[in-house]
Motif scaffolding. Structure first.
Motif, PDB file in Angstrom:
ATOM      1  N   ALA A 219      -7.722   8.375  -5.180  1.00 32.83           N
ATOM      2  CA  ALA A 219      -7.163   7.508  -4.137  1.00 32.83           C
ATOM      3  C   ALA A 219      -7.730   6.095  -4.274  1.00 32.83           C
ATOM      4  O   ALA A 219      -7.004   5.107  -4.166  1.00 32.83           O
TER       5      ALA A 219
ATOM      6  N   PHE B 134       8.466   0.570  -6.622  1.00 34.37           N
ATOM      7  CA  PHE B 134       9.389   1.622  -7.029  1.00 34.37           C
ATOM      8  C   PHE B 134      10.826   1.111  -7.112  1.00 34.37           C
ATOM      9  O   PHE B 134      11.189   0.140  -6.455  1.00 34.37           O
TER      10      PHE B 134
ATOM     11  N   GLN C 234       8.510   8.431  -0.025  1.00 34.19           N
ATOM     12  CA  GLN C 234       7.628   7.997   1.060  1.00 34.19           C
ATOM     13  C   GLN C 234       6.191   8.431   0.786  1.00 34.19           C
ATOM     14  O   GLN C 234       5.257   7.655   0.943  1.00 34.19           O
TER      15      GLN C 234
ATOM     16  N   GLU D 280       5.005   9.292  -2.162  1.00 32.56           N
ATOM     17  CA  GLU D 280       4.540   8.647  -3.396  1.00 32.56           C
ATOM     18  C   GLU D 280       4.039   7.237  -3.124  1.00 32.56           C
ATOM     19  O   GLU D 280       2.985   6.834  -3.621  1.00 32.56           O
ATOM     20  N   ALA D 281       4.799   6.511  -2.311  1.00 26.61           N
ATOM     21  CA  ALA D 281       4.388   5.143  -1.988  1.00 26.61           C
ATOM     22  C   ALA D 281       3.071   5.157  -1.227  1.00 26.61           C
ATOM     23  O   ALA D 281       2.206   4.305  -1.436  1.00 26.61           O
ATOM     24  N   ALA D 282       2.909   6.147  -0.355  1.00 30.23           N
ATOM     25  CA  ALA D 282       1.672   6.242   0.432  1.00 30.23           C
ATOM     26  C   ALA D 282       0.488   6.564  -0.478  1.00 30.23           C
ATOM     27  O   ALA D 282      -0.594   5.996  -0.342  1.00 30.23           O
ATOM     28  N   ARG D 283       0.708   7.478  -1.434  1.00 25.19           N
ATOM     29  CA  ARG D 283      -0.368   7.787  -2.379  1.00 25.19           C
ATOM     30  C   ARG D 283      -0.665   6.573  -3.246  1.00 25.19           C
ATOM     31  O   ARG D 283      -1.820   6.309  -3.585  1.00 25.19           O
ATOM     32  N   ALA D 284       0.382   5.832  -3.608  1.00 26.14           N
ATOM     33  CA  ALA D 284       0.206   4.706  -4.516  1.00 26.14           C
ATOM     34  C   ALA D 284      -0.635   3.579  -3.917  1.00 26.14           C
ATOM     35  O   ALA D 284      -1.258   2.814  -4.642  1.00 26.14           O
ATOM     36  N   ILE D 285      -0.680   3.465  -2.570  1.00 30.73           N
ATOM     37  CA  ILE D 285      -1.564   2.432  -2.007  1.00 30.73           C
ATOM     38  C   ILE D 285      -2.956   2.982  -1.733  1.00 30.73           C
ATOM     39  O   ILE D 285      -3.789   2.307  -1.132  1.00 30.73           O
ATOM     40  N   GLY D 286      -3.214   4.221  -2.156  1.00 30.84           N
ATOM     41  CA  GLY D 286      -4.585   4.729  -2.098  1.00 30.84           C
ATOM     42  C   GLY D 286      -4.910   5.591  -0.892  1.00 30.84           C
ATOM     43  O   GLY D 286      -6.075   5.855  -0.619  1.00 30.84           O
ATOM     44  N   LEU D 287      -3.893   6.029  -0.139  1.00 30.87           N
ATOM     45  CA  LEU D 287      -4.165   6.917   0.992  1.00 30.87           C
ATOM     46  C   LEU D 287      -4.517   8.308   0.470  1.00 30.87           C
ATOM     47  O   LEU D 287      -3.985   8.748  -0.540  1.00 30.87           O
ATOM     48  N   SER D 288      -5.419   8.999   1.186  1.00 26.25           N
ATOM     49  CA  SER D 288      -5.796  10.356   0.797  1.00 26.25           C
ATOM     50  C   SER D 288      -4.698  11.327   1.237  1.00 26.25           C
ATOM     51  O   SER D 288      -3.797  10.957   1.990  1.00 26.25           O
TER      52      SER D 288
ATOM     53  N   GLN E  56      -4.365  11.503   4.928  1.00 30.77           N
ATOM     54  CA  GLN E  56      -3.816  10.246   5.470  1.00 30.77           C
ATOM     55  C   GLN E  56      -2.316  10.145   5.196  1.00 30.77           C
ATOM     56  O   GLN E  56      -1.550   9.710   6.054  1.00 30.77           O
TER      57      GLN E  56
ATOM     58  N   LEU F 242      -0.287   9.747   8.465  1.00 29.27           N
ATOM     59  CA  LEU F 242       0.212   8.400   8.753  1.00 29.27           C
ATOM     60  C   LEU F 242       1.659   8.178   8.330  1.00 29.27           C
ATOM     61  O   LEU F 242       2.339   7.336   8.889  1.00 29.27           O
ATOM     62  N   VAL F 243       2.108   8.915   7.332  1.00 33.49           N
ATOM     63  CA  VAL F 243       3.434   8.620   6.794  1.00 33.49           C
ATOM     64  C   VAL F 243       4.397   9.805   6.907  1.00 33.49           C
ATOM     65  O   VAL F 243       5.499   9.669   7.451  1.00 33.49           O
TER      66      VAL F 243
END
Lengths: 258, 228
Positions: A89, A99, B128, B130-138, B141, B145-146
């Motif tokens: 992470a 994307f 959704q 993937e984008a959340a993981r891509a900004i570094g969320l665990s 999270q 959060l998403v």
């Protein structure tokens, strides 16, 4: 201009930011990435092109481990890509990703989209995060849309918000996975202009795209992929005017001569 | 005497409102409990840990296929009488039965809540997360959060069905002697002659609870729907 690019290449030789070594990946029987070796220097803009199904999107997605790899190594800024959990992470926070289908968080406003990572990952306080988010949204030209929801924006605007969202993390490198492929033609340029500007400012970028104009004008290097392999890489001028491989010649003849 | 008085006169001898209040308490406590437990189950079912996935899948498939009556009876006969689980009620049998009924209802309803939320999660596009993981969320999270906020919005309709079913399912608690509406109905049926009126009163009472629930949640579902 020539001097600048020479200078960039000098830096490139000494500072490797993203390194892929003999990376292999299969989707079932399909060998989608075959012995990929690729090094991207700090500040370099690399455009990956190639026919559909050549593995270029998969390549892009392996770099922040949205796709796992079967063998080989990927290192980012000297550190190998962690397998799972908190370490991964943390690394993803340093690698911005844009994307094809924007993927803005649909239940959050534009402003919240750009603030979320700052607040929850970087632990920035909300006020600072909002300031930075607004500044970034202004920079990509959608500052006035901050309080709207993604579905209320055009595709081009959504993609620019997505770029701002990635930039808000202060990434070391930005990955673009066909950022303009889902856009109406008249919206492509507004996104490409933002990307051009980023490239000029020295951001390290890996861009999978079909926009040859962008490749010519913004890239330091073009990587041509076909059938899961890197077939050829060269400076854009050289690649477009004088491709060495038959596969690249064939590809270019199909897209450039109408 | 008017006809109305002859037919409904007996009601004065019973605490109808009190019984329905117990029904409401059963339903609300079970709703909160099963929402929490069901959400955790749904999180396990979509999570990366195989053991948790297996547990949650097995739980849902076993529990939703057992009749509620069996679960409620087990919580009384098995947990209370055999294993002496009183859930802190001590010697107070009524309190123990009430708590055991809530436990049984939570165990049972959570399986349906889990599936309602999982159907909600399935409406959230993969991009959704993937984008959340891509900004570094665990992982947690990303979920918290998403994915789940969007999943809940899509699941309001199915969850309303679960809540209505739960409200009616509280009548099964009568099997272990919890003094809610159905137990009162049984008592009235035994003592009074106006069988039609008794059924009508109880049916009306349940409609008063469930109809507004359905309408309110239907409205809420439309209001919070995520535009894509």
């Amino acid at each position: 201009m020539t001097e600048l690019s020479v200078a960039k290449e000098d830096v490139a030789a000494t500072d490797e930011l993203v390194v892929l070594k003999s990376v292999n990946k299969h989707f079932g029987a399909l060998h989608v990435l075959q012995d990929i070796d690729l090094t991207i220097a700090r500040g370099e803009v690399v455009v990956v092109i190639g026919p559909s199904g050549s593995g270029k999107s998969t390549l892009c997605r392996t770099i922040n481990r949205l796709e796992t790899i079967d063998s080989g190594t990927i290192t980012i800024d000297g550190k190998p890509l962690p397998a799972e959990g908190r370490e991964l992470a943390r690394l993803r926070a340093d690698v911005g990703m844009v994307f094809q289908s924007f993927n803005l968080f649909a239940h959050k406003t534009v402003l919240e989209n750009v603030m979320l990572g700052q607040v929850k990952v970087r632990r920035t306080d909300r006020k600072q995060a909002e300031e930075k988010a607004r500044a970034l949204l202004d920079r990509v030209g959608v500052g006035t849309q901050a309080d709207k929801y993604p579905a209320q924006l055009s595709g081009g605007q959504q993609q620019r918000v997505a770029i701002a969202r990635a930039l808000a993390m202060g990434p070391k490198v930005m990955l673009f996975d066909e950022p303009t492929s889902a856009l109406d033609p008249e919206m492509i340029n507004e996104v490409l202009e933002v990307m051009q500007q980023l490239a000029r400012e020295g951001m390290t970028m890996i861009v999978v795209t079909h926009e040859m104009g962008f490749a010519r004008s913004a890239a330091n290097r073009v990587v041509f992929m076909a059938d899961g392999r890197i077939v050829e890489q060269a400076a854009p001028d050289q690649f477009f005017s004088n491709p060495r491989s038959d596969r690249a010649k064939d590809f270019l003849s199909k897209i450039l001569h109408h | 005497m008017e006809a109305r008085e002859i037919v409904f006169d007996f009601l004065g001898r019973y605490d109808v409102l009190g019984a329905f209040w117990t029904t409401v308490q059963l339903a609300l406590l079970s709703a909160v409990g099963s929402l929490i437990w069901g959400t955790l189950l749904a999180a396990m079912r979509v999570g990366p840990v195989p053991l948790m996935r297996g547990f949650a899948t097995a739980y849902v498939n076993i529990v939703r296929n057992i009749p509620l009556t069996v679960i409620i009876l087990f919580s009384s006969l098995g947990l209370y009488q055999t294993l002496r689980v009183t859930l802190g009620a001590g010697d107070k049998v009524d309190t123990a039965n009430f708590r055991l009924a809530v436990l049984g209802l939570i165990v049972y309803t959570a399986a349906f809540v889990c599936e309602a939320i999982r159907s909600g999660i399935n409406t959230v596009p993969v991009g959704q997360a993937e984008a959340a993981r891509a900004i570094g969320l665990s992982f947690t999270q990303v979920l918290r959060l998403v994915v789940l906020p969007q999943a809940f919005r899509a699941a309001v309709g199915p969850l309303a069905n679960v809540l209505i079913a739960l409200t009616k399912n509280t009548t099964v608690a009568a099997a272990i002697g919890v003094g809610e509406a159905a137990l009162l109905m049984k008592e009235m049926v035994e003592n009074e002659a106006q069988l039609l009126a008794i059924s009508a009163v109880i049916a009306f009472g349940f409609c008063c609870l469930t109809l507004p629930t359905g309408l309110l949640l239907g409205w809420l579902g439309k209001k919070v729907a995520v535009r894509r």
